[in-house]
Design a protein around this motif. Structure first.
Motif, PDB file in Angstrom:
ATOM      1  N   SER A 108      43.518  -4.024  37.851  1.00 16.30           N
ATOM      2  CA  SER A 108      43.782  -5.029  36.814  1.00 16.30           C
ATOM      3  C   SER A 108      45.196  -5.579  36.920  1.00 16.30           C
ATOM      4  O   SER A 108      45.451  -6.737  36.592  1.00 16.30           O
ATOM      5  CB  SER A 108      43.559  -4.430  35.425  1.00 16.30           C
ATOM      6  N   SER A 109      46.104  -4.759  37.374  1.00 14.10           N
ATOM      7  CA  SER A 109      47.481  -5.203  37.561  1.00 14.10           C
ATOM      8  C   SER A 109      47.602  -6.093  38.789  1.00 14.10           C
ATOM      9  O   SER A 109      48.297  -7.118  38.761  1.00 14.10           O
ATOM     10  CB  SER A 109      48.403  -3.989  37.712  1.00 14.10           C
ATOM     11  N   ILE A 110      46.922  -5.711  39.842  1.00 14.52           N
ATOM     12  CA  ILE A 110      46.968  -6.468  41.102  1.00 14.52           C
ATOM     13  C   ILE A 110      46.410  -7.873  40.909  1.00 14.52           C
ATOM     14  O   ILE A 110      46.918  -8.844  41.471  1.00 14.52           O
ATOM     15  CB  ILE A 110      46.165  -5.726  42.185  1.00 14.52           C
ATOM     16  N   THR A 111      45.369  -8.002  40.129  1.00  6.69           N
ATOM     17  CA  THR A 111      44.670  -9.278  40.003  1.00  6.69           C
ATOM     18  C   THR A 111      45.218 -10.168  38.896  1.00  6.69           C
ATOM     19  O   THR A 111      44.756 -11.296  38.731  1.00  6.69           O
ATOM     20  CB  THR A 111      43.172  -9.036  39.745  1.00  6.69           C
ATOM     21  N   ASN A 112      46.201  -9.687  38.149  1.00  5.22           N
ATOM     22  CA  ASN A 112      46.762 -10.453  37.035  1.00  5.22           C
ATOM     23  C   ASN A 112      47.810 -11.435  37.544  1.00  5.22           C
ATOM     24  O   ASN A 112      48.875 -11.033  38.018  1.00  5.22           O
ATOM     25  CB  ASN A 112      47.374  -9.511  36.008  1.00  5.22           C
ATOM     26  N   LEU A 113      47.536 -12.722  37.409  1.00  4.99           N
ATOM     27  CA  LEU A 113      48.450 -13.750  37.905  1.00  4.99           C
ATOM     28  C   LEU A 113      49.837 -13.609  37.287  1.00  4.99           C
ATOM     29  O   LEU A 113      50.852 -13.887  37.938  1.00  4.99           O
ATOM     30  CB  LEU A 113      47.917 -15.141  37.572  1.00  4.99           C
ATOM     31  N   ARG A 114      49.898 -13.156  36.034  1.00  8.68           N
ATOM     32  CA  ARG A 114      51.184 -13.099  35.334  1.00  8.68           C
ATOM     33  C   ARG A 114      52.117 -12.038  35.903  1.00  8.68           C
ATOM     34  O   ARG A 114      53.304 -12.026  35.581  1.00  8.68           O
ATOM     35  CB  ARG A 114      50.943 -12.869  33.842  1.00  8.68           C
ATOM     36  N   ASN A 115      51.587 -11.154  36.750  1.00  9.93           N
ATOM     37  CA  ASN A 115      52.438 -10.140  37.362  1.00  9.93           C
ATOM     38  C   ASN A 115      53.152 -10.638  38.616  1.00  9.93           C
ATOM     39  O   ASN A 115      53.940  -9.903  39.194  1.00  9.93           O
ATOM     40  CB  ASN A 115      51.610  -8.899  37.703  1.00  9.93           C
ATOM     41  N   TYR A 116      52.859 -11.861  39.012  1.00 15.07           N
ATOM     42  CA  TYR A 116      53.491 -12.427  40.204  1.00 15.07           C
ATOM     43  C   TYR A 116      54.582 -13.402  39.773  1.00 15.07           C
ATOM     44  O   TYR A 116      54.359 -14.268  38.934  1.00 15.07           O
ATOM     45  CB  TYR A 116      52.437 -13.104  41.076  1.00 15.07           C
ATOM     46  N   ASP A 117      55.747 -13.247  40.358  1.00 17.08           N
ATOM     47  CA  ASP A 117      56.913 -14.005  39.918  1.00 17.08           C
ATOM     48  C   ASP A 117      57.098 -15.319  40.657  1.00 17.08           C
ATOM     49  O   ASP A 117      57.735 -16.240  40.133  1.00 17.08           O
ATOM     50  CB  ASP A 117      58.174 -13.147  40.114  1.00 17.08           C
ATOM     51  N   TYR A 118      56.611 -15.389  41.876  1.00 20.03           N
ATOM     52  CA  TYR A 118      56.845 -16.573  42.703  1.00 20.03           C
ATOM     53  C   TYR A 118      55.534 -17.059  43.312  1.00 20.03           C
ATOM     54  O   TYR A 118      54.687 -16.246  43.702  1.00 20.03           O
ATOM     55  CB  TYR A 118      57.846 -16.248  43.822  1.00 20.03           C
ATOM     56  N   TRP A 119      55.407 -18.377  43.421  1.00 21.76           N
ATOM     57  CA  TRP A 119      54.191 -18.981  43.946  1.00 21.76           C
ATOM     58  C   TRP A 119      54.530 -20.086  44.942  1.00 21.76           C
ATOM     59  O   TRP A 119      55.529 -20.797  44.786  1.00 21.76           O
ATOM     60  CB  TRP A 119      53.373 -19.587  42.808  1.00 21.76           C
ATOM     61  N   GLY A 120      53.669 -20.227  45.951  1.00 20.11           N
ATOM     62  CA  GLY A 120      53.779 -21.348  46.863  1.00 20.11           C
ATOM     63  C   GLY A 120      53.056 -22.558  46.310  1.00 20.11           C
ATOM     64  O   GLY A 120      52.474 -22.506  45.220  1.00 20.11           O
ATOM     65  N   GLN A 121      53.087 -23.627  47.078  1.00 16.92           N
ATOM     66  CA  GLN A 121      52.509 -24.880  46.606  1.00 16.92           C
ATOM     67  C   GLN A 121      51.017 -24.970  46.866  1.00 16.92           C
ATOM     68  O   GLN A 121      50.342 -25.848  46.314  1.00 16.92           O
ATOM     69  CB  GLN A 121      53.217 -26.069  47.275  1.00 16.92           C
ATOM     70  N   GLY A 122      50.497 -24.091  47.697  1.00 15.88           N
ATOM     71  CA  GLY A 122      49.069 -24.055  47.983  1.00 15.88           C
ATOM     72  C   GLY A 122      48.708 -24.801  49.256  1.00 15.88           C
ATOM     73  O   GLY A 122      49.385 -25.749  49.662  1.00 15.88           O
TER      74      GLY A 122
END
Length: 129
Positions: A108-122
């Motif tokens: 549940s922690s691994i799949t939670n988007l809110r636990n990731y601090d940085y994102w690429g543009q896709g």
């Protein structure tokens, strides 16, 4: 801050393969885990795979187990997603993500988007039938 830049998306026929790359720059020493999410049109962003940046752990969504492989090159600060046996349902925008403090013990922690601090543009992946 950490910057993430994805590459490698494209159009492929069903059964084909693609390899996505995500290059990290900036304060990369703060990264604990890096992974991939995807978002299909009209759907929520979903977890695909993640790895511990220091090594020793990889985790996958059931939908991609046995077909996708996540790996890293620490010297290049790059994480890869090798995608084999692609299906039309894999069509989506694929996003690279990095987290500074993710509890990899719990799915549940691994799949939670809110636990990731940085994102690429896709990067767009389209699989034709």
């Amino acid at each position: 801050q950490v910057q993430l830049v994805e590459s490698g998306g494209g159009l492929v026929q069903a059964g084909g393969s693609l390899r996505l790359s995500c290059a990290a720059s900036g304060r990369t020493f703060s990264i604990y885990a890096m992974g991939w999410f995807r978002q299909a049109p009209g759907k929520e962003r979903e977890f695909v795979a993640v790895l511990r940046w220091s090594g020793g752990g990889t985790y996958y969504a059931d939908s991609v187990k046995g077909r996708f492989t996540i790996s890293r090159d620490n010297a290049k600060n790059t994480v890869y997603l090798q995608m084999n046996s692609l299906r039309p349902e894999d069509t989506a925008v694929y996003y690279c993500a990095a987290g500074r403090n993710i509890d990899l013990t719990y799915y549940s922690s691994i799949t939670n988007l809110r636990n990731y601090d940085y994102w690429g543009q896709g990067t767009q992946v389209t699989v034709s039938s």
